[in-house]
Scaffold this active site. Structure first.
Site, mmCIF file in Angstrom:
data_model
loop_
_atom_site.group_PDB
_atom_site.id
_atom_site.type_symbol
_atom_site.label_atom_id
_atom_site.label_comp_id
_atom_site.label_asym_id
_atom_site.label_seq_id
_atom_site.Cartn_x
_atom_site.Cartn_y
_atom_site.Cartn_z
ATOM 1 N N TYR A 30 1.393 5.054 3.435
ATOM 2 C CA TYR A 30 1.802 3.503 3.846
ATOM 3 C C TYR A 30 0.510 2.624 3.398
ATOM 4 C CZ TYR A 30 2.588 -0.847 6.384
ATOM 5 O OH TYR A 30 2.660 -2.333 6.429
ATOM 6 N N ILE A 73 9.173 -9.654 11.491
ATOM 7 C CA ILE A 73 8.482 -10.656 10.938
ATOM 8 C C ILE A 73 9.679 -11.601 10.050
ATOM 9 C CG2 ILE A 73 6.600 -11.517 9.076
ATOM 10 C CD1 ILE A 73 5.127 -8.927 10.064
ATOM 11 N N ASP A 77 19.693 -3.351 -0.053
ATOM 12 C CA ASP A 77 18.906 -2.221 0.594
ATOM 13 C C ASP A 77 17.955 -1.962 -0.214
ATOM 14 O OD1 ASP A 77 18.135 0.256 1.233
ATOM 15 O OD2 ASP A 77 20.031 1.062 1.782
ATOM 16 N N VAL A 109 1.272 -7.116 13.942
ATOM 17 C CA VAL A 109 2.409 -7.822 14.728
ATOM 18 C C VAL A 109 2.983 -7.007 15.612
ATOM 19 C CG1 VAL A 109 4.207 -9.506 14.497
ATOM 20 C CG2 VAL A 109 2.482 -9.411 12.863
ATOM 21 N N THR A 158 5.856 -5.724 16.677
ATOM 22 C CA THR A 158 7.312 -5.421 16.025
ATOM 23 C C THR A 158 7.340 -4.073 16.267
ATOM 24 O OG1 THR A 158 6.575 -4.992 13.785
ATOM 25 C CG2 THR A 158 7.144 -7.153 14.431
ATOM 26 N N LYS A 198 1.060 -0.092 0.104
ATOM 27 C CA LYS A 198 0.658 -1.381 0.189
ATOM 28 C C LYS A 198 -0.298 -2.055 -0.995
ATOM 29 C CE LYS A 198 3.816 -2.977 3.212
ATOM 30 N NZ LYS A 198 4.781 -4.192 2.723
ATOM 31 N N ASN A 233 9.597 -8.994 2.085
ATOM 32 C CA ASN A 233 9.289 -8.456 3.328
ATOM 33 C C ASN A 233 9.783 -7.227 3.678
ATOM 34 O OD1 ASN A 233 8.327 -9.058 6.334
ATOM 35 N ND2 ASN A 233 10.720 -8.711 6.523
ATOM 36 N N LYS A 239 11.851 -8.885 -10.335
ATOM 37 C CA LYS A 239 12.391 -8.926 -11.387
ATOM 38 C C LYS A 239 13.780 -9.257 -11.569
ATOM 39 C CE LYS A 239 11.330 -5.586 -14.420
ATOM 40 N NZ LYS A 239 11.013 -4.297 -15.019
#
Length: 257
Positions: A158, A16, A61, A191, A193, A162, A88, A122
């Site tokens: 996961y 994405i 990273d 998606v 991916t 999120k 992202n 930040k």
């Protein structure tokens, strides 16, 4: 420095993120700053940059939080501010129940998917506040919501990471509203991916029922990178103060928290 509209996309080397880089760099008078953990190995992104001089690639990273401050300094050499910030970068995990998930998975995903975007925001906040646009998007997931999809799938570490990111986006939307920020978590869709398809493939291996669900997701829910990136790009351009704090899906519907 540049009077161009400056877009920042972390994890812009694939999936994405790369789709967004392509869409945003096609906008007139844009400057796109994309990150990759290993820029020298990001072949597709490097090839795109070679044909689009308004794209810049910087090393970042998300697992190394000290990288964020260095990244801010490097961005400052390219632009005097950031108009649109898109967090992202993320990592995933095979679908597991809470009892199955090792503690190391919770720690790793929380570190990358939740703390990573917080630390990054930040560090880049001083650059974002130099512009008046102040649009901030945290790429989230449908599995972070209490909806029918998350109810059918145990995504444990996961989904939780999120959800925590969504909570942070909501807090920032309230804290920074007086500074005219527009902060949203966004669900880019399921998606096709490496991460999205890999998650569905692993889900299908769990049981016959999970396999049927995975087949349904592939046939009825999965969209292409192009479709997702185009939709998210359109949302970025149309965001207004009225959207601040909403959890938006790629089709601009509101996702339940």
């Amino acid at each position: 420095m540049s009077s161009k509209t400056v877009y920042f996309v972390s994890g812009g080397n694939r999936g994405i993120g790369f789709g967004l880089v392509k869409k945003l760099s096609a906008i007139k008078n844009s400057l796109v700053i994309a990150t990759s953990r290993t820029p020298e190995k990001s072949t597709e992104l490097l090839n795109w940059k070679s044909e689009h001089p308004n794209v810049h690639i910087l090393k970042y990273d998300a697992t190394v939080h000290s990288d964020a401050d260095h990244l801010a300094k490097e961005i400052g050499k390219l632009a005097d501010g950031i108009d649109v910030f898109v967090a992202n970068s993320a990592t995933s995990e095979i679908p597991m129940t809470v009892l199955e998930t090792p503690i190391e998975s919770w720690t790793r995903l929380y570190n990358v998917n939740t703390l990573g975007p917080i630390v990054l925001f930040k560090a880049l906040y001083p650059l974002i506040v130099k512009r008046q646009t102040r649009k901030v998007l945290f790429v989230s997931s449908g599995l972070s919501s209490q909806n029918s999809l998350s109810a059918a799938i145990s995504s444990s570490s996961y989904g939780q990471s999120k959800s925590a990111l969504n909570f942070t986006a909501k807090e920032l939307s309230l804290e920074l509203a007086k500074e005219n920020f527009i902060v949203i978590p966004i669900y880019p869709g399921l998606v096709d991916t490496e991460m999205g398809s890999g998650f569905v493939d692993n889900l299908g291996k769990r049981s016959d029922e999970s396999n049927r669900l995975a087949d349904t997701m592939r046939s009825n829910m999965m969209i292409t990178v192009e479709q997702s990136a185009s939709a998210v790009s359109d949302i970025i351009e149309s965001l207004s103060n009225e959207d601040n704090g909403k959890f938006l899906k790629y089709d601009r519907s509101i996702v339940p928290w």
